[in-house]
Design a protein around this motif. Structure first.
Motif, PDB file in Angstrom:
ATOM      1  N   MET A  87      28.080  24.734  24.680  1.00 15.31           N
ATOM      2  CA  MET A  87      29.375  25.165  24.534  1.00 15.31           C
ATOM      3  C   MET A  87      30.272  25.598  25.669  1.00 15.31           C
ATOM      4  N   ILE A  93      34.709  22.881  19.441  1.00 17.40           N
ATOM      5  CA  ILE A  93      33.359  22.445  18.678  1.00 17.40           C
ATOM      6  C   ILE A  93      33.821  21.675  17.387  1.00 17.40           C
ATOM      7  N   LEU A 107      34.735  23.846  29.492  1.00 15.84           N
ATOM      8  CA  LEU A 107      34.905  23.347  30.919  1.00 15.84           C
ATOM      9  C   LEU A 107      35.779  21.933  30.746  1.00 15.84           C
ATOM     10  N   LYS A 108      35.403  21.134  29.499  1.00 14.56           N
ATOM     11  CA  LYS A 108      35.954  20.011  29.513  1.00 14.56           C
ATOM     12  C   LYS A 108      37.051  19.977  28.504  1.00 14.56           C
ATOM     13  N   ASP A 109      37.243  21.334  27.876  1.00 19.35           N
ATOM     14  CA  ASP A 109      38.566  21.569  26.949  1.00 19.35           C
ATOM     15  C   ASP A 109      38.371  20.880  25.614  1.00 19.35           C
ATOM     16  N   VAL A 110      37.111  20.693  25.155  1.00 17.77           N
ATOM     17  CA  VAL A 110      36.751  20.330  23.816  1.00 17.77           C
ATOM     18  C   VAL A 110      36.489  21.323  22.965  1.00 17.77           C
ATOM     19  N   LEU A 119      29.715  24.225  28.514  1.00 17.91           N
ATOM     20  CA  LEU A 119      30.450  22.716  29.213  1.00 17.91           C
ATOM     21  C   LEU A 119      31.550  22.268  28.397  1.00 17.91           C
ATOM     22  N   LEU A 120      31.523  22.520  27.146  1.00 12.53           N
ATOM     23  CA  LEU A 120      32.819  22.047  26.001  1.00 12.53           C
ATOM     24  C   LEU A 120      33.924  22.745  26.654  1.00 12.53           C
ATOM     25  N   ASN A 164      36.405  19.515  17.307  1.00 14.34           N
ATOM     26  CA  ASN A 164      36.317  18.164  17.603  1.00 14.34           C
ATOM     27  C   ASN A 164      35.086  17.504  17.656  1.00 14.34           C
ATOM     28  N   VAL A 165      33.880  18.178  18.053  1.00 11.67           N
ATOM     29  CA  VAL A 165      32.530  17.672  18.049  1.00 11.67           C
ATOM     30  C   VAL A 165      32.348  17.452  16.467  1.00 11.67           C
TER      31      VAL A 165
END
Lengths: 288, 288
Positions: free
Chosen positions: B251, B261, B256-259, B253-254, B263-264
């Protein structure tokens, strides 16, 4: 609420020790001071805290928009899974009792009396925080249930899908109103059950359940691919997709180890309440 | 509901195509048959389906335990995150409209009229399934919102914590009634914000946010440790703990990638609706 500010994180079935709502004097343990003066001052402070706290609760209760019967809607939600456990009504006393006892308490419209969920079944809902909505006439009891909430023995009271009813499908009590992560968990469990019954179609989930080497190699591979979306500056949509792969494959492993995703979330909640991961890891990294 | 049986999985903002509640003739697209007979038979079948469907809906509406004002409670919940978006009341017409339109519709007690969430803001709640509780007087609208649900612009209407009110803390609109996974996500976001402001304590999350190599090595390491709990037959509690580590680090990492949870979870839901992961992976494995 930010997890770092979570005030009351305790293992399931262990009574909450920390009290998010209450000043120390109101719900803290008795402080056995030896000096008379200290006892007197302490008592005065406690009385002062009690009065201040009661006054705050009164102000809060005044701010709720009670309906013409003096009620508001209260929805009990599992703090870890987000599952809506049950819905009832509260009057002023029921909400005050919940704030004080930290057990979800409602007002029974049919019996015209307060009742605390769990008072007969022992399946209390331990309150973690309470939220009111923008109109101040609807309340969420965010809590952790000690066991199944529904009087039928079902985990939640919402096990009847209108979609199923209209399709004239059998309404199973296990067909709960599950959100995505728990639907996935349920599907993986069903695939495992199909393995013994020798029915159902072949599926990737079944292959993974039967082949631990394949499963573990997939988990390592998907974790690596997730990392590479960062290292190789791939599009964010790739990150979401790889994270979905990681979660799915890891959840198959959880099934093999008989671990529920709810157990994992409990671990996360407890850790963060103790500044867990951050503190532990930070310590380890400075020690090394 | 098992994810494999999810009837209506579509990307956000894309109108639902599949219809879980409805027979094909009722809500399927128009089938341009050339032969007159086929058209006649098709029309008759459609009428028959319509009547049968309407009759089923009537039976269902009859089974709801409406209160003395002809109302029941309806709670709108995000199908992916589990967030309780809002709560309103429904009468017979409001529930029937929701079933037909697949947009969350309520009965306004103050205006004594039906209203569909989103009719002015365009932030509809697209219905995925509807659940009734064991007493048949409380309803969950399980759906996907097109945008913020609250009229204040907040994602949900529940942004006022009683814990905060009693502690006299500022009530921020971002302080939603978040369950564990989303509290963790919120905490990680706050740590990232603290990086630029140069305030706040040092933390492991901040170290990970600043050091991609460290983060990726931790994700690979934690995934490996999770696998080893299976391979080396470790206790299930170790599995829960290692899975918590995987989720937490992934999470970061998410972030840092602007994603998000969410979206996942959308990815997972869409995949499983199309027998996604299972079918794709199964195909890949038989092809290889």
């Amino acid at each position: 609420m930010a997890i770092s500010s979570l005030p009351c994180i305790q293992p399931v079935r262990v009574p909450f020790k920390a009290c998010s709502f209450f000043p120390a004097g109101v719900c803290g343990g008795f402080n056995n001071k030896k000096r008379i003066n200290a006892v007197v001052f302490s008592s005065l402070r406690k009385i002062s805290n009690d009065i201040k706290f009661e006054s705050k609760v009164d102000t809060l209760l005044d701010s709720i928009k009670w309906d013409d019967k003096g009620l508001a809607v209260a929805i009990a939600q599992n703090v870890d899974t987000g599952a809506i456990l049950m819905q009832g009504f509260v009057n002023r006393d029921a909400l005050a009792t919940t704030i004080t006892s930290r057990k979800a308490t409602f007002f029974s419209r049919s019996r015209a009396t307060l009742w605390t969920k769990g008072e007969t079944s022992n399946n209390f809902i331990n309150i973690y925080d309470i939220f009111v909505d923008c109109d101040r006439d609807s309340i969420i009891y965010l809590g952790k249930p000690d066991g199944p909430t529904c009087h039928t023995g079902s985990e939640t009271c919402y096990f009847t899908s209108i979609g199923d009813l209209l399709k004239e499908q059998d309404v199973e009590k296990t067909n709960l109103a599950l959100t995505t992560l728990y639907s996935l968990e349920s599907t993986i469990s069903k695939r495992e059950l199909e393995l013994t019954g020798k029915h159902g179609k072949p599926s990737w989930t079944k292959r993974l359940l039967l082949d631990e080497n394949l499963l573990c190699s997939k988990i390592r591979e998907e974790a690596d691919e997730l990392c590479r979306t960062l290292e190789e500056k791939e599009d964010s949509s790739c990150t979401a997709s790889e994270m979905a792969d990681v979660i799915y494959h890891a959840m198959v492993l959880l099934r093999l180890k008989d671990v529920k995703i709810e157990n994992v979330l409990e671990v996360l909640r407890r850790r963060f309440s103790q500044s867990g991961i951050e503190e532990k890891q930070s310590r380890a990294s400075t020690e090394s």
